[in-house]
Design an enzyme around this catalytic site. Structure first.
Site, PDB file in Angstrom:
ATOM      1  N   ASP A  69       7.837  -7.093   7.116  1.00  0.00           N
ATOM      2  CA  ASP A  69       7.553  -6.857   5.696  1.00  0.00           C
ATOM      3  C   ASP A  69       7.656  -5.386   5.313  1.00  0.00           C
ATOM      4  O   ASP A  69       7.787  -4.515   6.184  1.00  0.00           O
ATOM      5  CB  ASP A  69       6.155  -7.404   5.330  1.00  0.00           C
ATOM      6  N   ASN A 140      -7.782 -12.353   6.015  1.00  0.00           N
ATOM      7  CA  ASN A 140      -7.677 -13.592   5.227  1.00  0.00           C
ATOM      8  C   ASN A 140      -6.698 -14.583   5.852  1.00  0.00           C
ATOM      9  O   ASN A 140      -6.309 -15.565   5.226  1.00  0.00           O
ATOM     10  CB  ASN A 140      -7.247 -13.266   3.785  1.00  0.00           C
ATOM     11  N   HIS A 142      -3.584 -13.967   6.747  1.00  0.00           N
ATOM     12  CA  HIS A 142      -2.152 -13.791   6.456  1.00  0.00           C
ATOM     13  C   HIS A 142      -1.411 -13.362   7.720  1.00  0.00           C
ATOM     14  O   HIS A 142      -1.993 -12.764   8.621  1.00  0.00           O
ATOM     15  CB  HIS A 142      -1.915 -12.819   5.293  1.00  0.00           C
ATOM     16  N   GLU A 147       0.429 -14.454   2.236  1.00  0.00           N
ATOM     17  CA  GLU A 147      -0.976 -14.524   1.845  1.00  0.00           C
ATOM     18  C   GLU A 147      -1.398 -15.992   1.703  1.00  0.00           C
ATOM     19  O   GLU A 147      -0.536 -16.885   1.654  1.00  0.00           O
ATOM     20  CB  GLU A 147      -1.164 -13.799   0.504  1.00  0.00           C
TER      21      GLU A 147
HETATM   22  P1  PGA Z   1      -3.855  -4.400  11.084  1.00  0.00           P
HETATM   23  O1  PGA Z   1      -3.187  -5.390  10.033  1.00  0.00           O
HETATM   24  O2  PGA Z   1      -3.038  -4.477  12.328  1.00  0.00           O
HETATM   25  O3  PGA Z   1      -3.765  -3.042  10.456  1.00  0.00           O
HETATM   26  O4  PGA Z   1      -5.252  -4.864  11.304  1.00  0.00           O
HETATM   27  C1  PGA Z   1      -2.764  -6.650  10.453  1.00  0.00           C
HETATM   28  C2  PGA Z   1      -2.389  -7.498   9.252  1.00  0.00           C
HETATM   29  O5  PGA Z   1      -3.004  -7.369   8.177  1.00  0.00           O
HETATM   30  O6  PGA Z   1      -1.465  -8.315   9.380  1.00  0.00           O
END
Ligand code: PGA
Length: 242
Positions: A69, A140, A142, A147
């Protein structure tokens, strides 16, 4: 498969498995396609890959990468762009050919985004699909920027970011209002098409979403739960799933 270990041990083991996969492909003159994630979670893995390149002569010349992404509206040189992140943590330190790196472009005018996303999907397919997909997970549930509410059939597309996602990113952007509202993400179908998936989840704040993803119902309210329908997922955690 669920593996519980320290972050450093996970990084070493996954790093070694990636190096081994690269080497196996190299011996038969083939390439390896990696799906890559950003965020704090995969940083120790990228450090390990850089170490393997420097100290064990692992070459990335036969590797293609597709990032999950990118934020919409951020130039490549923006320090919070995922393009910048990937160069800083991995690509500037290994010998991957520049033309083998694919990261969704966040700065396209909206009218061109759909075609661009279809092209991203086609490129993955042209190269034979993703061999190993690295994933983090959001609080959450995702994965990538899929999302809650993302369909199992979704492909690469422009999405609106969830409030929790923007709130989690706010410190890095020095304020919630500075966090982009939109992003381009590979879809659930894109991710589920990978031959092997490695999801990394570290820290107590990831425990609930990870547990629900592995043990809970399969639902688009928690997109990571779709991974239960994939036949080759390794969940790497530093906490107990029970
Ligand atoms: P993080 O994010 O590795 O910074 O915890 C992971 C995500 O939100 O997919």
């Amino acid at each position: 498969m669920i593996l519980e270990d320290t972050i450093d041990n996970h990084a070493k083991l996954i790093g070694w498995q990636i190096a081994d996969a690269i080497e196996t492909k190299r011996q038969s003159n083939e390439h390896l396609v990696l799906g890559l994630a950003t965020g704090s979670t995969p940083i120790p893995l990228y450090q390990e890959l850089v170490r393997l390149h420097r100290e064990a002569n692992i070459s990335f010349e036969n590797v293609y990468t597709f990032n999950l992404d990118e934020y919409c509206g951020l130039e490549k040189k923006h320090p919070e762009s995922y393009n910048y992140f990937m160069r800083q943590h991995l690509f500037d330190h290994i010998d991957i050919p520049q033309d083998n790196i694919f990261i969704p472009r966040g700065t396209l005018e909206q009218v061109f985004v759909n075609d661009y996303c279809v092209g991203y999907e086609m490129k993955i397919q042209e190269l034979g699909g993703i061999d190993i997909q690295i994933l983090g997970i959001g609080r959450n549930g995702h994965i990538g920027f899929n999302e809650p509410g993302s369909s199992r059939a979704s492909i690469t597309r422009r999405v609106e970011l969830a409030h929790t996602t923007r709130r989690d990113a706010a410190p890095a952007f020095e304020g919630f209002d500075n966090v982009p509202s939109f992003a381009i993400t590979m879809g659930m179908k894109t991710i589920m098409s990978a031959k092997r998936i490695i999801l990394m989840a570290f820290g107590e704040n990831k425990k609930q979403a990870t547990k629900q993803a592995i043990l809970g119902d399969i639902t688009d309210e928690l997109p990571a739960s779709f991974l239960q329908q994939h036949s080759n997922v390794t969940y790497c955690t530093d906490f107990n799933i029970e």
